[in-house]
Design a protein around this motif. Structure first.
Motif, PDB file in Angstrom:
ATOM      1  N   TYR A  78       0.844  -1.189   0.000  1.00  0.00           N
ATOM      2  CA  TYR A  78       0.000   0.000   0.000  1.00  0.00           C
ATOM      3  C   TYR A  78       0.882   1.243   0.000  1.00  0.00           C
ATOM      4  CZ  TYR A  78      -3.490  -3.420   1.431  1.00  0.00           C
ATOM      5  OH  TYR A  78      -4.311  -4.512   1.486  1.00  0.00           O
ATOM      6  N   GLU A  79       0.637   2.120  -0.939  1.00  0.00           N
ATOM      7  CA  GLU A  79       1.408   3.357  -1.055  1.00  0.00           C
ATOM      8  C   GLU A  79       0.504   4.531  -0.675  1.00  0.00           C
ATOM      9  OE1 GLU A  79       2.985   3.521  -4.954  1.00  0.00           O
ATOM     10  OE2 GLU A  79       4.185   1.695  -4.744  1.00  0.00           O
ATOM     11  N   TYR A  80       0.925   5.285   0.341  1.00  0.00           N
ATOM     12  CA  TYR A  80       0.119   6.377   0.877  1.00  0.00           C
ATOM     13  C   TYR A  80       0.907   7.684   0.852  1.00  0.00           C
ATOM     14  CZ  TYR A  80      -2.620   2.607   3.100  1.00  0.00           C
ATOM     15  OH  TYR A  80      -3.369   1.496   3.353  1.00  0.00           O
ATOM     16  N   ASP A  81       0.157   8.770   0.742  1.00  0.00           N
ATOM     17  CA  ASP A  81       0.734  10.074   1.070  1.00  0.00           C
ATOM     18  C   ASP A  81       0.820  10.184   2.592  1.00  0.00           C
ATOM     19  OD1 ASP A  81       0.928  10.830  -1.554  1.00  0.00           O
ATOM     20  OD2 ASP A  81      -1.064  11.764  -1.591  1.00  0.00           O
ATOM     21  N   THR A  82       1.883  10.812   3.092  1.00  0.00           N
ATOM     22  CA  THR A  82       2.077  10.912   4.541  1.00  0.00           C
ATOM     23  C   THR A  82       2.187  12.368   4.959  1.00  0.00           C
ATOM     24  OG1 THR A  82       4.480  10.680   4.318  1.00  0.00           O
ATOM     25  CG2 THR A  82       3.201   8.668   4.667  1.00  0.00           C
TER      26      THR A  82
ATOM     27  N   ARG B  10      -1.195   9.439   7.671  1.00  0.00           N
ATOM     28  CA  ARG B  10      -1.153   8.958   6.288  1.00  0.00           C
ATOM     29  C   ARG B  10      -2.530   9.165   5.668  1.00  0.00           C
ATOM     30  NH1 ARG B  10      -1.592   2.313   6.242  1.00  0.00           N
ATOM     31  NH2 ARG B  10      -3.707   2.210   7.064  1.00  0.00           N
ATOM     32  N   ALA B  11      -2.543   9.290   4.354  1.00  0.00           N
ATOM     33  CA  ALA B  11      -3.805   9.487   3.636  1.00  0.00           C
ATOM     34  C   ALA B  11      -4.673   8.240   3.764  1.00  0.00           C
ATOM     35  CB  ALA B  11      -3.536   9.811   2.178  1.00  0.00           C
ATOM     36  N   THR B  12      -5.970   8.445   3.831  1.00  0.00           N
ATOM     37  CA  THR B  12      -6.877   7.292   3.940  1.00  0.00           C
ATOM     38  C   THR B  12      -6.988   6.536   2.625  1.00  0.00           C
ATOM     39  OG1 THR B  12      -8.719   8.811   3.504  1.00  0.00           O
ATOM     40  CG2 THR B  12      -8.230   8.289   5.807  1.00  0.00           C
ATOM     41  N   ASP B  13      -6.792   7.204   1.501  1.00  0.00           N
ATOM     42  CA  ASP B  13      -6.817   6.541   0.200  1.00  0.00           C
ATOM     43  C   ASP B  13      -5.398   6.167  -0.193  1.00  0.00           C
ATOM     44  OD1 ASP B  13      -9.562   6.875  -0.003  1.00  0.00           O
ATOM     45  OD2 ASP B  13      -9.343   8.868  -0.904  1.00  0.00           O
ATOM     46  N   SER B  14      -5.268   5.012  -0.837  1.00  0.00           N
ATOM     47  CA  SER B  14      -3.940   4.523  -1.195  1.00  0.00           C
ATOM     48  C   SER B  14      -3.954   3.901  -2.574  1.00  0.00           C
ATOM     49  CB  SER B  14      -3.464   3.474  -0.181  1.00  0.00           C
ATOM     50  OG  SER B  14      -4.311   2.333  -0.243  1.00  0.00           O
TER      51      SER B  14
END
Length: 613
Positions: free
Chosen positions: A308-312, A421-425
């Motif tokens: 999973y890749e998220y914005d942090t 972290r962003a909830t969308d990934s």
């Protein structure tokens, strides 16, 4: 009774056993067995006495039908909720495509006659079809050659030999030409376009002669053939082994990608799914009344690991608590005072589109701290709590000065960095493990056995390719071929590997494969923050087990431990693999129970959270 004219007979197959769990026991209830579960069936035919031409032996024909499907283990809600909250059980249900299959067929005396015969007298397999099916690719990238058994199979008069054919599909390219003519009579131009190649069948027993002769086809068939049947085959690669013994093994692989079809949406190896039939000619001593057929089907599947890749982002909580000491002396005597606890709570709410994943704290100053800093958090809210007291006291009496006053303030200054972290990934799946699921069919006894795992191994790092959903390019084409070769090698290695699990010893739910899947789901949903703590600090692990893990696993987090290969962990901490697997299962049960307890306690919206505090 055989045909008096001796015309070849189409074999009237009789079913002798079938995977009973795939039968529909109640008519018209619209409740069917699992759709995606492989099944097996065995058919038998005993030729009449006129075709029993081997002295002191009997010949029988066996047909094994294997329906190869994806493997979709049924995750029982109660079983699943043992490791995760019930609402997450759906995420464990998955259909694993088949990327290869091993079919083992063995013929032995029945249990009643087993002691009467030596192994050298056991029934043996004199012939089987198909024997092979291969795919050849030319180096000029102009076509492919497919060699394999056709669907037509004829058994010779001797009863133990088969005649078959090979299919060819050779494309040698296209030709193109232009011609033109001029003149008064026939001016014009001509364009020629054509494809060259070779298509059709070639007999496996090929003869060439220049003699011209005439024959009666019915007489020819009568003299050369005894029985005929049809076999259903998939368009796949196949290789048979061990003819002449009392067992046969068939290795099946999906048709690989070829250079001409590089531009495909199938990124990764092709799946092997469909129905495959095998015919075997079994010879046994005449004194042996009957024989037993045992079939074991092993199918290869890949477990994927979602990344999973998220914005942090981050936030800062500046927690400041100070209780100033006061002089409450109302007497001439020596006195001292200590205040009641003074507490404070700071609350941080995750901004829209983000969730809290953890924190780090730095204590700047602390004095007379009674409790804290105590940080509690969930995905939406983080709180910092602390309490201090102040102290006032008087020193010994001194001339002129009298009693000297002393003030000790209560201070707790803490900076808490909140990790967001962003909830969308974006999710990228990687191939992670290969495992073999096996099912058995024994025609001697009616024993219903579920699927078992017989082999599980992590893929080499070079074969852990990302699974793309889109158009294949050259790089992904090479990756697909690499993982296909890896699956081929690991399946062959599984037959003699120390990792091989005896059939009947381990179900999918008891396996390290399932443990990895569960741990991945828990980690992805951040079901408990303790997954990311070091093993030495994980309270969900029993004290005696935590001490063992902490000594040998160093900086492993709890999630690292749950996802690690059982054999590697066993070697590292000096335990047996089954003890490590038991430890994983116990830990996951404790995590699930902790998660259920916390979910009842943690409240998501701000007002109720404040009221709860």
């Amino acid at each position: 009774m055989p045909d008096p004219l001796g015309i070849p007979t189409d074999i009237p197959w009789r079913r002798i056993c079938v995977s009973e769990d795939m039968l529909d026991p109640i008519p018209c209830d619209n409740e069917y067995p699992p759709r995606w579960r492989s099944s097996l069936a065995v058919f038998r035919y005993d030729p009449a006495d006129d075709f029993q031409l081997i002295e002191d032996h009997l010949v029988s024909y066996i047909k094994v039908v294997a329906s190869i499907t994806p493997y979709a283990p049924e995750i029982d809600i109660e079983l699943g909720s043992e490791y995760v909250p019930p609402e997450l059980v759906d995420e464990l249900e998955e259909a694993y495509p088949c990327y290869g299959a091993l079919l083992h067929v063995a013929v032995t005396p029945t249990a009643a006659e087993l002691a009467n015969f030596e192994p050298t007298e056991y029934p043996y397999i004199a012939e089987f079809e198909p024997k092979k099916r291969e795919l050849y690719e030319t180096v000029t990238d102009t076509g492919e050659v497919l060699s394999g058994s056709s669907t037509s199979l004829k058994v010779g008069k001797g009863g133990v030999s088969a005649q078959t054919t090979e299919n060819f599909n050779i494309d040698t390219g296209w030709n193109f030409g232009i011609s033109a003519s001029a003149g008064k009579d026939k001016p014009g131009a001509e364009i020629k376009v054509g494809e060259t190649g070779k298509w059709g069948e070639a007999s496996a027993n090929k003869y060439e002669t220049t003699h011209t002769h005439m024959y009666d086809e019915s007489v020819e068939r009568k003299e050369t053939q005894s029985h005929t049947t049809q076999l259903t085959q998939m368009y796949n690669l196949l290789q048979g082994f061990h003819m002449g013994t009392n067992r046969a093994m068939f290795f099946m692989e999906p048709r690989p990608h070829i250079l001409q079809t590089e531009e495909t949406f199938i990124n990764g190896p092709r799946a092997l799914e469909g129905m495959q039939e095998f015919m075997l000619v079994v010879v046994r001593p005449e004194q042996m009344k009957d024989f037993c057929v045992n079939v074991l089907l092993e199918t290869a599947h890949l477990l994927t690991e979602p990344v999973y890749e998220y914005d942090t982002d981050s936030g800062l909580v500046e927690f400041r608590l100070q209780a100033i000491a006061q002089n409450k002396d109302k007497k001439w005597s020596k006195n001292s005072f200590t205040s009641e606890p003074v507490s404070h709570t700071d609350t941080f709410y995750a901004p829209p589109g983000f969730e809290i994943t953890g924190y780090t704290q730095k204590v700047l100053k602390s004095q007379r701290v009674l409790e804290g800093p105590t940080v509690t958090w969930n995905a939406n809210v983080l709180t910092v709590y602390g309490s201090v007291n102040w102290h006032y006291w008087e020193d010994n009496w001194r001339a002129v000065q009298g009693y000297t006053d002393h003030y000790e303030d209560g201070i707790l200054d803490v900076d808490v960095m909140v990790h967001l972290r962003a909830t969308d990934s974006e999710i990228t799946e990687y191939t992670r493990q290969l495992f073999l699921s096996a099912r058995q069919l024994c025609c001697c006894e009616r024993v219903l056995r579920p699927h078992y795992l017989t082999y599980a191994v992590p893929l080499p790092k070079a074969a852990r390719i990302p699974i793309y959903h889109g158009f294949m390019d050259r790089q992904r084409f090479e990756q697909s071929r690499n993982i296909s070769r890896t699956i081929h090698d690991l399946m062959f290695r599984s037959l003699s590997s120390s990792r091989r699990i005896p059939f009947g010893k381990q179900t999918f739910h008891d396996s390290d494969v399932f443990m990895f899947k569960v741990a991945n789901v828990l980690k992805a949903r951040r079901i408990t923050r303790e997954l990311f703590d070091p093993v030495a600090e994980a309270s969900v692990v029993a004290d005696e087990d935590r001490e063992i893990l902490a000594q040998r696993l160093g900086g492993f987090s709890l999630a690292d431990f749950l996802e690690a290969d059982v054999l590697k962990v066993a070697r590292r901490i000096g335990l047996r693999p089954r003890d490590v697997l038991r430890l994983k299962q116990d830990t996951l049960r404790a995590i699930a129970e902790r998660a259920r307890t916390e979910s009842r306690r943690v409240v998501g919206d701000k007002d109720t959270f404040d009221a709860h505090q």
